[in-house]
Design an enzyme around this catalytic site. Sequence first.
Site, PDB file in Angstrom:
ATOM      1  N   LYS A 124       0.863  -1.187   0.000  1.00 52.60           N
ATOM      2  CA  LYS A 124       0.000   0.000   0.000  1.00 52.60           C
ATOM      3  C   LYS A 124       0.893   1.228   0.000  1.00 52.60           C
ATOM      4  O   LYS A 124       2.053   1.155   0.405  1.00 52.60           O
ATOM      5  CB  LYS A 124      -0.862   0.017   1.268  1.00 52.60           C
ATOM      6  N   ASP A 164      -7.150   4.320  -4.361  1.00 48.20           N
ATOM      7  CA  ASP A 164      -7.811   4.150  -3.060  1.00 48.20           C
ATOM      8  C   ASP A 164      -8.425   5.531  -2.782  1.00 48.20           C
ATOM      9  O   ASP A 164      -8.643   6.306  -3.735  1.00 48.20           O
ATOM     10  CB  ASP A 164      -6.788   3.723  -1.975  1.00 48.20           C
ATOM     11  N   GLY A 235     -20.141   6.990   2.904  1.00 46.36           N
ATOM     12  CA  GLY A 235     -19.237   7.460   1.859  1.00 46.36           C
ATOM     13  C   GLY A 235     -20.050   7.907   0.647  1.00 46.36           C
ATOM     14  O   GLY A 235     -21.272   7.699   0.575  1.00 46.36           O
ATOM     15  N   PHE A 236     -19.375   8.564  -0.292  1.00 45.50           N
ATOM     16  CA  PHE A 236     -20.037   8.861  -1.576  1.00 45.50           C
ATOM     17  C   PHE A 236     -18.993   8.806  -2.682  1.00 45.50           C
ATOM     18  O   PHE A 236     -19.082   9.460  -3.700  1.00 45.50           O
ATOM     19  CB  PHE A 236     -20.773  10.204  -1.538  1.00 45.50           C
ATOM     20  N   GLY A 237     -17.962   7.943  -2.460  1.00 44.54           N
ATOM     21  CA  GLY A 237     -16.869   7.832  -3.426  1.00 44.54           C
ATOM     22  C   GLY A 237     -17.046   6.652  -4.348  1.00 44.54           C
ATOM     23  O   GLY A 237     -18.158   6.151  -4.568  1.00 44.54           O
ATOM     24  N   ALA A 240     -18.841   3.424  -2.789  1.00 44.23           N
ATOM     25  CA  ALA A 240     -20.265   3.656  -2.540  1.00 44.23           C
ATOM     26  C   ALA A 240     -21.030   3.732  -3.865  1.00 44.23           C
ATOM     27  O   ALA A 240     -22.144   3.199  -3.997  1.00 44.23           O
ATOM     28  CB  ALA A 240     -20.443   4.952  -1.753  1.00 44.23           C
ATOM     29  N   TRP A 241     -20.435   4.342  -4.864  1.00 47.46           N
ATOM     30  CA  TRP A 241     -21.071   4.487  -6.192  1.00 47.46           C
ATOM     31  C   TRP A 241     -21.354   3.109  -6.818  1.00 47.46           C
ATOM     32  O   TRP A 241     -22.476   2.825  -7.234  1.00 47.46           O
ATOM     33  CB  TRP A 241     -20.130   5.322  -7.080  1.00 47.46           C
TER      34      TRP A 241
END
Length: 445
Positions: A124, A164, A235-237, A240-241
Site C-alpha cells: 500500500k 484508493d 461514503g459517496f466515493g 459507494a457508487w
Amino acid sequence: MNLEKLLNDLEKKHPGEVEYLQAVREVLESIEDVVNQNPQFESAGIIERLIEPDRVLTFKVPWIEDNGKVQVNLGYRVQFNNALGPYKGGLRFHPSVNLSILKFLGFEQIFKNSLTTLPIGGGKGGSDFDPKGKSDTEIMRFCQAFMLELWKLIGPETDVPAGDIGVGGKEIGYLFGMYKKLTKQHHGVLTGKGLNWGGSLIRPEATGFGSVYFAQEMLATKEESLEGKTVCLSGFGNVAWGAAMKVNELGGKVVTLSGPDGYIYDPEGVSGEKIEYMLELRASNQDIVKPYSYEFPEARFHQGKHPWETPCDVAIPCATQNELDKQDAENLVKNGCICVAEGANMPSTPEAIEVLQQNKVLFGPGKAVNAGGVATSGLEMSQNAMKLNWPSEEVDNRLHQIMRSIHSASVIHGRENNGYINYVKGANVAGFLKVANAMLDQGVV
Ligand code: NDP
Ligand code: 2IT
C-alpha cells in the site's frame, strides 16, 4: 504462539501505530488456533516475518501550487509481502495518511489478495496530500512529483499500485503519464488505467459490485436476498457508487450516503440520476455530501452524524476506517439490521464487530467483502500481460465467481459449532494459510 507477547513486542517497536496494531491483533486472534496446530509455522518464524513489512519507503514530494507557492508532502510505499506475487495495493491521498494507516492497509492487503485466488502479494502507499479544493493542474503536478520518486520502486512484476481514497482514474492517468516518460515503458505497472490505454472494463465498479455480490452470498445462507431490502451506505466515493448501482440492480433500496460533514437520508432511494450525481459531487473536490439535499429536496441532511442510526436491513460502510463504532452497531442491531458488509477497509471498530457478532448479525470483513476491487485489478494485469481486453461480461463473470469463492473459503474456515459463520475468522484463516504455506516453500528470505 504467545499472542500477547508478540503484540506487546510489536507495540514496543512501533508505539502509537494504532491502526496497524489493531489490524495485526485482529488477524492474530483469528489464526491463533491454526498456528498452534501447525508447529512448522512457528519454527519457521512465519508470524514474526508476516507482521513486519518487507520494506517501507518514504520520500519527500515537493510541488508547486498554481499561485507559485512551494508545498512539501510526504510520500510512502509499504511493500509488505510478495510470497504470492508482486506487491499489489492502492495509493491513498488524504491528509490523515501516516505510516500506521498505510501499514494497516498493506497488512490487510496480504490476506485480501490471497483470498482473491490470483497471484498477487500485498502492499500500500500514498501521501498526506489533500486533493480537497486543488485545481486539476495542481493535482497533476503533485502526481508527477510523487511518481518522480515512486517509479524507482515499482514495475509490473515488482509492485503494482492502484487507486484508493483520493486516487481515482484521473490521478492514475497523471501517475502513469509520468512513469511512462521516465521509464519509456508502456506496460501494466498501475491498475485502474483508462480504457483506451490498458484499463479493464468493470474496474471502476468492481469494489462496489463485489461488495454487494458478497452481501448477496451472505444473505443466501439465511435464504434471504437483497430484493426489497433497505440498505444504508456510507461514503459517496468510488466504492459507494458501485455498491449503490448493484443494490438497485438487485432490487434493494439505498437510503443513505455520507461524507465527513454528515449523512444524507433519501427516503425515495438513491437510484438513477442520483447515482450519477455522486460522481459529480466527488469530481467537485469539495468533499461534502450536503449539496445532495439541495439537488434532491426529498433528501434530508444530518450534520455531523453517522448514517447507522437509520433503520435498515443491510449496512454497507464504504467510507473509511473506524467509521462504525459500538454505539452505531447497537443502533443497527436495535433497528433489525441483519447484515453488515464492509465495503471500506476496517470501517468497524473491534467493539462494534463484537456487538454485531454477539447478536448473530451476518458480518463480512473488508478483506473479504471489498476484495473485488483488487481482484479486478488482478484481471487487468492478466489482460495487460496478454495484450488484449476482455468484454465487460467476462470481467464481471470472473469477478462474481471470485467473490463466490472468497465467500465459500470464509465459510469453510469460519463456521462455528452453533452454525454461526464467523467471516472474520474464516477470511483471516483462509487468507493466511495460503501465504504461510508459500513462505514455508520459499525458505527464510
Ligand atoms: P473515495 O475517495 O472515492 O471515497 C471515499 C469516501 O469516503 C469519500 O466520500 C470520503 O470523503 C469519504 N470519507 C472519508 N473519510 C470519511 C469520514 N471520516 N466520514 C465519512 N466519510 C468519509 O475512496 P474509495 O471509495 O475508493 O474508498 C472508500 C473505502 O473503500 C476506503 O476504505 C478504501 O480503502 C476502500 N477500498 C477501496 C477500493 C478501491 O478500489 N477504490 C478497493 C477496496 C477497498 P473525504 O474524501 O472528504 O474524506
Ligand atoms: O484496498 C484495496 O484493495 C484497494 N484500494 C484496491 C487495490 C488495487 O490494487 O486495486
